[in-house]
Motif scaffolding. Structure first.
Motif, mmCIF file in Angstrom:
data_model
loop_
_atom_site.group_PDB
_atom_site.id
_atom_site.type_symbol
_atom_site.label_atom_id
_atom_site.label_comp_id
_atom_site.label_asym_id
_atom_site.label_seq_id
_atom_site.Cartn_x
_atom_site.Cartn_y
_atom_site.Cartn_z
ATOM 1 N N ASP A 97 8.092 -16.688 -2.890
ATOM 2 C CA ASP A 97 8.990 -15.649 -2.374
ATOM 3 C C ASP A 97 8.299 -14.290 -2.359
ATOM 4 O OD1 ASP A 97 10.960 -17.506 -2.042
ATOM 5 O OD2 ASP A 97 12.005 -17.032 -3.916
ATOM 6 N N LEU A 98 7.559 -13.968 -3.423
ATOM 7 C CA LEU A 98 6.866 -12.686 -3.505
ATOM 8 C C LEU A 98 5.791 -12.581 -2.423
ATOM 9 C CD1 LEU A 98 6.445 -10.033 -4.985
ATOM 10 C CD2 LEU A 98 4.868 -11.204 -6.537
ATOM 11 N N GLU A 99 5.065 -13.653 -2.224
ATOM 12 C CA GLU A 99 4.035 -13.662 -1.175
ATOM 13 C C GLU A 99 4.667 -13.481 0.200
ATOM 14 O OE1 GLU A 99 1.926 -17.282 -1.633
ATOM 15 O OE2 GLU A 99 0.863 -16.666 -3.454
ATOM 16 N N ALA A 100 5.836 -14.131 0.406
ATOM 17 C CA ALA A 100 6.529 -14.003 1.691
ATOM 18 C C ALA A 100 6.995 -12.567 1.918
ATOM 19 C CB ALA A 100 7.718 -14.957 1.736
ATOM 20 N N GLN A 101 7.513 -11.937 0.863
ATOM 21 C CA GLN A 101 7.956 -10.544 0.978
ATOM 22 C C GLN A 101 6.784 -9.609 1.276
ATOM 23 O OE1 GLN A 101 10.042 -9.653 -2.639
ATOM 24 N NE2 GLN A 101 11.688 -11.109 -2.256
ATOM 25 N N SER A 113 3.804 -6.284 5.021
ATOM 26 C CA SER A 113 2.537 -6.000 5.687
ATOM 27 C C SER A 113 2.673 -6.089 7.201
ATOM 28 C CB SER A 113 1.465 -6.982 5.201
ATOM 29 O OG SER A 113 0.240 -6.757 5.862
ATOM 30 N N GLU A 114 3.390 -7.098 7.661
ATOM 31 C CA GLU A 114 3.608 -7.256 9.101
ATOM 32 C C GLU A 114 4.424 -6.098 9.661
ATOM 33 O OE1 GLU A 114 3.564 -8.833 12.932
ATOM 34 O OE2 GLU A 114 2.339 -9.265 11.149
ATOM 35 N N ALA A 115 5.417 -5.651 8.888
ATOM 36 C CA ALA A 115 6.243 -4.524 9.332
ATOM 37 C C ALA A 115 5.403 -3.259 9.479
ATOM 38 C CB ALA A 115 7.382 -4.286 8.336
#
Length: 343
Positions: free
Chosen positions: A67-71, A76-78
């Motif tokens: 979950d942390l990696e996904a966030q 980063s993408e944002a």
């Protein structure tokens, strides 16, 4: 014979007793073995429960890490998308600026102001010392080089300029509050602009001198049409232009000669307050028959633009202030002025 019989009976009884005792011993041994097996089974169950708990904790930690990696990946993408959007916006602005520069009808000062307005979120604007009073503004807006600043202080203390700018930046909030209770914000907006003009005159050091303004503020009524607002602005601009022509004229042109002036006729700045919008325009007083150029239309109901709308209004007034400051040595004292400089 009887004795033999009794002896045999005693032997049989002894054998039976021994046999029963042996059976009791075997039964006890079996019971003890059963209890041992139960204890072993219980130990095995406890070990199994501990293993299951460890597995659950492992999978829970693994899920949290995922979950942390996904966030982090989403954040980063944002940021990447925000950067690309800013770059695209910057490129579009630069294209518009180049088009304006290619248009010969632009007055140099109007073109400079148009460029500053367009780039007001991309370049330094205010002194680094002001950052503590504007902690939420992007760092790019602050600079240690005073020559790079456009909004600044000259004759007055910095805190007065900071306070004046803060009032413009928060103007949008007060406009929306006014609307929420059914009020009309035009007068409030016009008054706030006039307050900033007063600060600019004091900060420029010419508030007690005689001068012809190079700006005008037109506050439209709520029921006023766009046509009548435009006519009011044109009338104000024409009046100011004629005043400057008369004060700077060398030849009256009666002999057919081209009129000459002691210096170049100034660019005029107009701010039109129409309901919740402020329209920024300029007019070349040397070209009285040309139409005013609209630099920008500010929507004070757009909360995302509060800061940039405040800066835009400040730019118009600062540009007018800078012009008057450039001719301050030619101005005469106005002995009729009684306004306290610190009022």
């Amino acid at each position: 014979a009887e004795e033999e019989i009794e002896a045999e009976i005693e032997e049989e009884l002894d054998e039976e007793i021994q046999a029963e005792s042996q059976n009791d011993i075997e039964f006890d041994a079996e019971d003890e073995g059963g209890e041992g097996d139960a204890d072993e089974d219980a130990d095995e169950d406890e070990d199994s429960d501990e293993v299951m708990l460890e597995d659950e904790e492992f999978y829970s930690e693994e899920e949290d890490e995922v979950d942390l990696e996904a966030q982090e990946a989403a954040a980063s993408e944002a940021k990447v998308q925000e950067y690309l959007a800013r770059q695209k916006e910057f490129e579009t602005i630069q294209e518009n600026i180049q088009k304006a520069k290619a248009d010969a009808s632009w007055h140099p000062d109007a073109l400079f102001l148009y460029e500053r307005l367009a780039l007001r979120s991309f370049e330094p604007l205010v002194p680094i010392d002001w950052q503590i009073d504007f902690p939420t503004l992007p760092e790019i807006l602050f600079t240690e080089n005073d020559e790079e600043t456009f909004v600044n202080s000259n004759c007055l203390a910095s805190y007065r300029g900071i306070k004046a700018l803060q009032s413009l930046i928060t103007l949008g909030v007060r406009v929306r509050d006014k609307l929420s209770v059914g009020g009309y914000p035009e007068k409030m907006v016009a008054k706030e602009i006039q307050n900033y003009i007063k600060w600019a005159e004091r900060d420029g050091g010419y508030q007690k001198m005689r001068f012809i303004p190079v700006h005008t503020v037109v506050a439209a009524r709520s029921s006023q049409t766009a046509g009548s607002i435009g006519a009011a602005l044109a009338s104000q601009m024409k009046f100011l232009g004629e005043q400057h022509m008369a004060s700077l004229r060398i030849s009256d042109g009666d002999s057919g000669e081209t009129e000459k002036y002691t210096r170049s006729l100034p660019l005029l700045y107009g701010l039109v307050v129409a309901q919740t919008k402020v329209i920024l325009v300029t007019h070349d007083s040397a070209q009285p028959d040309t139409e005013a150029k609209v630099l920008s239309t500010l929507d004070l109901t757009n909360k995302d633009m509060d800061v940039w709308n405040g800066f835009a209004i400040a730019f118009m007034i600062i540009a007018a202030r800078n012009y008057i400051m450039s001719i301050k040595n030619e101005l005469e004292p106005d002995n009729t002025m009684t306004e306290d400089e610190d009022a």
